[in-house]
Design a protein around this motif. Structure first.
Motif, short mmCIF file in Angstrom:
data_model
loop_
_atom_site.label_atom_id
_atom_site.label_comp_id
_atom_site.label_asym_id
_atom_site.label_seq_id
_atom_site.Cartn_x
_atom_site.Cartn_y
_atom_site.Cartn_z
N PHE A 37 -19.51 -1.63 -29.79
CA PHE A 37 -18.75 -0.72 -30.66
C PHE A 37 -18.73 0.72 -30.15
O PHE A 37 -18.69 1.66 -30.92
N GLU A 38 -18.78 0.87 -28.83
CA GLU A 38 -18.60 2.19 -28.23
C GLU A 38 -17.25 2.14 -27.50
O GLU A 38 -17.10 1.41 -26.52
N PHE A 39 -16.31 2.92 -27.99
CA PHE A 39 -14.96 2.82 -27.44
C PHE A 39 -14.61 3.98 -26.52
O PHE A 39 -13.45 4.17 -26.18
N GLY A 40 -15.60 4.74 -26.15
CA GLY A 40 -15.36 5.84 -25.21
C GLY A 40 -14.95 7.13 -25.90
O GLY A 40 -14.92 7.21 -27.13
N GLN A 41 -14.66 8.13 -25.07
CA GLN A 41 -14.30 9.46 -25.58
C GLN A 41 -12.79 9.65 -25.51
O GLN A 41 -12.12 9.10 -24.65
N SER A 42 -12.30 10.49 -26.41
CA SER A 42 -10.89 10.88 -26.34
C SER A 42 -10.78 12.18 -25.56
O SER A 42 -11.56 13.11 -25.78
N PHE A 43 -9.82 12.24 -24.66
CA PHE A 43 -9.58 13.50 -23.94
C PHE A 43 -8.98 14.54 -24.88
O PHE A 43 -9.42 15.68 -24.92
N LEU A 44 -8.00 14.11 -25.66
CA LEU A 44 -7.27 15.06 -26.51
C LEU A 44 -8.16 15.73 -27.54
O LEU A 44 -8.03 16.91 -27.82
N TYR A 45 -9.04 14.93 -28.13
CA TYR A 45 -9.86 15.45 -29.23
C TYR A 45 -11.28 15.78 -28.80
O TYR A 45 -12.03 16.34 -29.58
#
Lengths: 322, 575
Positions: A74-82
């Motif tokens: 349940f770790e979906f990574g980071q968002s660049f935009l936010y």
């Protein structure tokens, strides 16, 4: 029924993995990556750092394996935009879209189906033709046009907020006032989403009723002297529900695809807008996360439609009709 | 079916009539010009993207820049309207005769928004953070001179001595790039390598402290950023009133520019962070006539659309067209073929001025009106093409060289930008008249940037943004080795003699202190550029800005943000 549900949920899981993986791979393989968001002349050290941060310095296969292994935890990574974890963003956006979709679907159901019963059970007359005409207009107007028109009218009249989920004044208010404020912002995007679906329901329901009232069991009921209202509501409508239930799953898909445009125009912070922005920015993990959630919602919509169909039509339950 | 269609038309007409009636019924608000600024109230602005970081030293996004202007301070600031240097957290300074040492005297009685006193330690800390490689600062190139960092010492808590590694033309103007951050909040993060992420947008707003006029109250992703008045802000109005006037600024996140304009017209927002698009001008003018909006002419933009060919020999060496693309006469011929007055009229609906180089009249300190010009002259353009062996030998309307290689190219531009599409169409028609064939391929922004970086294109039409108005702060474009030298990125050695000449001139002007001498050197660099035309410029847009009439105190700037750069002096009438 339990076996059926289990099979559908298993299918949902496969679909979610397939859709999100496809989204990840397509975003990775399409021209331009997230580092292009830094601008054309960003220093190369900055570009290298950002590409490494989003695993774009790895091979496609290696990135996919890494992403799947993280997603299983349940770790979906980071968002660049936010600049924050994707999971939290998707949860919030899905809740906002769900609220909008439920209201829109309820609105579409409560207007489209009664109007369809009305037009389908009457032959001729000005009012049924007016309703049919209005439905055709709503059907032919894409959500983009509907939302722009509604925003335009709202902007000119001040009758409704032109966009957003809450007003500026909602920053310091009590919970109940916040709910009222959200309710005040709902009509515009909900109408933009609901109108084409309501028109679809109306047309389908009208056709289905018109077909059913010609069936022998209805003619027999007429011969028995069953009153018209009871005939339509108790007998014809129930028998006609099959086609409506069958499109409910599709309607959920339409809501999701319509939300891309409507949420963007109406600045509603939902899943459609999030995905649209993520796609534009090649925000790879946010795209994959949104696709996974979209796949899940679509599959659950399909399951819901099947359950409704089984509940509405005894012939399906008994296996007479599939 | 016919009746249904008729009813459909009837309903559509009814909807349009209702919309028109609603539009006509809108009540115009009264203009508020001429009123004195009032204390209190809330201003609602808009922004089109999300906030990624509160830390301007590690992020150059527009929202981070705006938040930095609203919540932080600098030692000196460049006034975005006059382009003059102004004292800010430093109230005075002395410069050494060689222009390498600056002694800055900090303003006394300045506090961070959490009540901690602001001292010279904060300045030293901010400079250190800018150079820390683990921090990944985005301002480091603006704060280095000849690749060397600026050093600083603090004799006492209110004095900082800056020592430049060499004489610098911009001098103290470089320090406008140095946002002063609180040492007491970020020292630990810098020490353990977490400075870059310490002030990400996910951080609690209460942790963000500054010396600016506002403090962050709340960030709701996808919705808005809310800022409240900083009661400890140091600056006073000329009449002694405490600043800022406003109690609150709200930045609504509205990704779509059409929706943004509608919100502005309806009064849902008071101002935006960008100028109007040419196509929005008429609607804004109508709202101004109704008394809803004030329309300001900001002046001529400092950036303009550019057209260029990829001239990277390593990539284009085997392309037979490169033989004539690399000749200045070829590019000059295109320049002569374009009627710039007509270009401004058709592409920007008249709201533009013809230009012949990268420095527009909007960049007042550095614009040079004597730069070589190419007046519209198609005969001369054809003669130039002929002089380099390009003629229409087979009568198909396209010129070719002696080996039969046609002057046919594809122009890549960004999809969805109206003036790019109009500009490339105009250029295609102009070039066709002298026998050069252009096909236009609008593509998505990310793909365009990827092609730009790999030189995977014939020609490109795009608006590269200057990083600084001062040419010394924009060396990445001018120097052949620069990452912004977009027609031939990061050359190892200058590919042409004229690029070598520009390199020499630009390095000389960057290290010259005398302003007149700097201007003279830069004029020469502009001349060399215009003679060789690595990039063609046709028109610079006149920028217009619209805001609600209830907003007072706007001093417009051609730079973004046009109004909020001066937020402490803004006020509103009404709540």
């Amino acid at each position: 029924m339990t076996r059926f549900l289990f099979r559908r949920l298993l299918f949902a899981l496969v679909l979610v993995v397939a859709v999100s993986s496809a989204a990840l791979l397509l975003t990775r393989l399409s021209p331009g990556d997230v580092a292009t968001q830094l601008g054309p002349f960003a220093p190369s050290a900055e570009v290298v750092r950002e590409r490494a941060r989003f695993d774009l310095d790895r091979s496609v296969a290696s990135q996919w394996v890494l992403w799947v292994s993280r997603a299983a935890r349940f770790e979906f990574g980071q968002s660049f935009l936010y600049n924050r974890p994707v999971g939290g963003l998707i949860r919030q956006a899905t809740a906002n879209t769900a609220l909008l979709a439920v209201i829109a679907l309820t609105l579409a159901t409560l207007t489209g189906i009664p109007l369809g019963i009305f037009t389908g059970s009457r032959r001729g007359g000005l009012l049924p033709r007016l309703v049919t005409g209005a439905s055709l207009v709503c059907l032919s107007m894409p959500p983009l046009l509907t939302s722009l028109l509604l925003v335009f009218v709202a902007a000119r009249t001040g009758w409704l907020p032109t966009g957003g989920m809450t007003s500026v004044a909602a920053v310091d208010v009590t919970w109940s006032r916040w709910v009222a404020d959200v309710a005040w912002h709902l009509p515009l995007p909900a109408l933009a989403l609901a109108l084409p679906i309501a028109a679809t329901f109306e047309r389908l329901q009208s056709q289905a009723i018109a077909d059913v009232v010609r069936q022998p069991f209805i003619l027999s009921a007429v011969a028995r002297g069953v009153p018209h209202r009871r005939l339509v509501v108790r007998h014809a409508w129930r028998a006609s529900l099959r086609s409506i239930c069958a499109v409910y799953g599709l309607a959920i898909g339409t809501l999701l695809s319509g939300s891309f445009v409507v949420e963007y125009i109406a600045a509603w912070p939902g899943l459609g807008r999030l995905m649209y922005e993520a796609l534009r920015a090649r925000d790879i993990y946010l795209v994959a996360g949104c696709a996974a959630m979209g796949g899940m919602v679509l599959t659950l919509g399909g399951v819901l439609a099947d359950v409704l169909l089984v509940a509405a039509d005894p012939r399906v339950r008994e296996g007479v009709v599939r | 079916m016919r009746i249904s269609r008729f009813l459909g038309i009837l309903v559509t007409a009814g909807l349009m009539a209702a919309g028109y009636a609603a539009w006509r019924s809108a009540v115009p608000s009264r203009p508020a010009s001429g009123l004195a600024p009032q204390r209190g109230g809330q201003l609602v602005g808009s922004t089109r993207s999300e906030l990624r970081s509160y830390n301007r030293l590690v992020s150059r996004e527009q929202n981070t820049e705006i938040l930095s202007l609203l919540t932080q301070g600098r030692l000196v600031r460049i006034n975005r309207s006059t382009f003059e240097l102004e004292p800010w957290l430093a109230e005075s300074w002395e410069a050494s005769a060689d222009g390498r040492t600056y002694t800055m005297h900090l303003r006394k009685g300045v506090f961070w928004s959490d009540g901690v006193p602001f001292t010279s330690d904060d300045v030293l800390f901010s400079l250190k953070a800018s150079y820390d490689p683990r921090a990944g600062s985005v301002v480091v190139s603006q704060l280095t001179i000849g690749g060397q960092p600026i050093t600083a010492t603090a004799p006492d808590s209110s004095t900082v001595v800056f020592t430049y590694p060499a004489a610098s033309g911009p001098g103290l103007r470089l320090l406008d790039n140095l946002t002063i951050l609180p040492k007491h909040k970020l020292e630990a993060a810098l020490a353990n390598g977490m400075f870059r992420s310490a002030w990400d947008s996910s951080v609690a707003p209460a942790d963000i402290v500054g010396t600016g006029p506002f403090v962050v109250r709340e960030y709701q992703p996808g919705q808005r950023i809310v800022l409240d008045r900083n009661p400890r802000y140091w600056r006073k109005a000329p009449n002694g009133d405490a600043l800022p006037y406003l109690d609150r600024i709200v930045l609504e996140i509205v990704p779509d520019q059409n929706a943004e304009l509608l919100r502005l017209q309806s009064g849902a927002i008071d101002l935006t962070q960008s100028e109007l698009r040419p196509e929005d001008y008429v609607a804004a003018r109508r709202s101004e006539e109704q008394g809803d909006l004030s329309l300001l002419e900001l002046g001529v933009g400092t950036d303009a659309d550019a057209f260029w060919f990829c001239q990277k020999p390593e990539v284009k060496r085997n392309d037979p067209r490169f033989a004539f693309v690399q000749k200045p006469e070829f590019r000059q011929a295109i320049s002569y073929a374009v009627d710039r007055e007509q270009f401004a009229e058709e592409v920007f609906l008249g709201a533009a001025v013809p230009i012949w180089g990268p420095i527009t009249p909007g960049n007042r300190p550095w614009f040079w009106s004597e730069v070589p010009r190419y007046r519209h002259d198609e005969d001369r353009a054809r003669a130039l093409l002929k002089s380099i062996g390009l003629e229409d030998r087979n009568g198909n309307g396209v010129v070719e060289d002696a080996r039969g290689t046609e002057a046919r190219f594809t122009i890549v531009t960004q999809r969805g930008i109206g003036w790019y599409e109009h500009g490339t169409a105009f250029l295609r028609e102009s070039a066709a008249r002298i026998g050069i064939a252009f096909d236009v391929a609008p593509i998505e922004n990310g793909a365009l940037i990827q092609r730009l970086l790999s030189c995977d294109y014939d020609a490109m039409y795009f608006r590269p943004l200057a990083t600084d108005l001062d040419p010394a702060g924009n060396l990445d474009m001018w120097l052949s080795s620069g990452s912004g030298h977009f027609w031939n990125l990061e050359e190892k050695t200058p590919a042409t003699e004229w690029e070598r000449r520009i390199d020499t001139l630009m390095l000389e002007q960057a290290s010259t202190i005398d302003p007149d001498r700097r201007k003279a050197i830069f004029n020469e660099a502009q001349t060399v550029f215009a003679e060789n035309l690595p990039v063609l410029y046709f028109a610079a847009p006149r920028l217009y800005y619209a805001h609600r009439t209830r907003v007072l105190g706007i001093v417009p700037s051609v730079l973004r943000p046009p109004a909020l750069w001066n937020a402490d002096m803004l006020s509103v009438t009404g709540p």
